[in-house]
Design an enzyme around this catalytic site. Structure first.
Site: not given
Ligand code: ADP
Length: 401
Positions: A9, A90, A179, A208, A210, A240, A282, A335, A387
């Protein structure tokens, strides 16, 4: 020997790699090279119990891949010895015509280059990643898997922007959705978790991370999704804006003297949760809400409130699109991990048949799980997305085995 697929990726400043066994679903190694082109680049890779890393400047994507391959060797995971049958790439935007996983050849690269204006931030680094990897591994088939693919057949009413149809057709403007690999994988996993065929379900999937997107899926086929021509539309994301009145853009351009590049950069990189609350992650945002300075707290709370409000609007809208909803599934970083987001997104919706079991929702479990009480009309699930596995399986399938 078991077969493996190397999934790549490539972003503008990072390359993520994962070595996957498509048959068993096992991930043998996972690595990332970050901040490519900056002085503070870093590279790390974990294979089994072994983690190796480097902090050295990585000038470009060529070097990033070279460093990653060295790390594979260092971790004792020599690609030559691991039954590598394909490299899966990807690719964010497949445009109007590319939606099946496709073996890469020069003609495909040319087509991807033509599509670059549709995804100027995402496709050029993916093309670069493909070209570098083809040079490094010339004897292995490379397969492009498109993030837009799952949504290719979105019903016209959902895929069409209500703008001048001749202009839309001339410039390939439609709602493509992104996605898709995740939405497809997670919706299939949801059906598997419930031990029912995907054809029997009406689902909402909330990816949910980034980036963030929602989809409505009936009988295994998507009927609506929140992202559009680009991955900017829809939910509020880490950096975004999601949905915005297009008037804001023309106003900023005409009145505030911002260039197209300034506006695009603001909407992509300095908006969303970061734009409002100063933080992307988050976990950090939550700390700000709980113990930041007064102004930091207020900004973080507003960012959170806007994020949740938008999410609830989409959930409500997708109920109207679907009529009935059998399953709502949360996935990706936020999520999967943030119980408060799940609770706040779904609170007060008992009239829609949505309830959460507080105890199940708060559980720190990582595997696929149900978080709604037994017998509630809509089942709510948390399912980890994967993914890379989905891309590896798509590669194995396209190579005909
Ligand atoms: P990407 O879209 O870059 O693939 P991810 O699906 O890995 O992103 O999500 C990353 C985001 O998930 C982080 O920026 C953070 O906001 C959130 N995150 C990761 N772990 C936790 C956690 N334990 N509690 C709350 N939010 C989390």
């Amino acid at each position: 020997m078991t077969r493996t697929v190397l999934v790549l990726n490539s972003g503008s400043s990072s390359v993520k790699l994962q070595l996957v066994e498509p048959d068993s679903g096992a991930s043998l190694a996972e690595g990332i090279v970050e901040r490519i082109g900056e002085d503070s680049s870093s590279a790390g890779l974990t294979a089994g119990q072994t983690t190796v890393s480097r902090d050295q400047r990585v000038a470009d994507h060529d070097e990033a891949l070279r460093v990653a391959f060295e790390l594979f060797e260092e971790a004792g995971a020599r690609l030559e010895d691991l039954g590598l049958v394909a490299v899966g790439h990807r690719v964010v935007h497949g445009g109007p015509d590319l939606y099946r996983p496709t073996v890469v050849d020069d003609a495909l690269i040319e087509r991807l280059e033509e599509l670059a204006p549709l995804a100027p931030l995402h496709n050029p680094p993916a093309i670069l990643g493909i070209e570098v990897a083809r040079k490094a591994l010339p004897d292995i088939p490379h397969v492009a898997v498109f993030d837009t693919a799952f949504f290719h057949d979105l019903p016209p009413a959902a895929a069409t922007y209500a703008i001048d149809h001749e202009i839309a057709a001339r410039w390939n403007i439609r709602r493509y959705g992104f996605h898709g690999t995740s939405h497809q994988y997670v919706s299939e996993q949801a059906a598997a978790f419930l031990a029912v065929p995907p054809e029997s379900l009406s689902q909402i999937v909330l990816h949910l991370g980034n980036g963030a997107s929602a989809s409505a899926i009936v009988g295994g086929r998507p009927v609506e999704t929140s992202m559009g021509l680009t991955p900017m539309e829809g939910l509020v994301m880490g950096t975004r804006s999601g949905d915005i009145d297009p008037g804001v853009i023309t106003y900023l351009w005409r009145t505030a003297g911002m260039s197209v590049e300034d506006i695009e950069s603001m909407l992509n990189r300095r908006s969303g949760v970061r734009g409002l609350g100063g933080e992307v992650d988050f976990r950090v945002l939550r700390r700000q809400i709980e113990s930041g300075s007064e102004s930091g707290r207020a900004a973080a709370q507003l960012a959170y409130d806007v994020y949740i409000h938008r999410l609830r609007k989409y959930i409500g809208a997708y109920f109207a699109v679907l009529g009935t909803v059998d399953v709502i599934t949360f996935t990706a970083g936020v999520g999967e991990n943030d119980a408060a987001v799940r609770r706040d997104a779904l609170s007060g919706l008992a009239a829609f048949g949505i309830e959460l079991d507080e105890h199940l929702n708060e559980s720190p479990a990582r595997a696929a799980r149900r978080i709604s009480p037994d017998g509630s009309p809509t089942t709510v699930l948390v399912i980890p997305t994967n993914e890379e596995l989905a891309i590896a399986r798509a590669c194995a399938q396209v190579l005909g085995s």
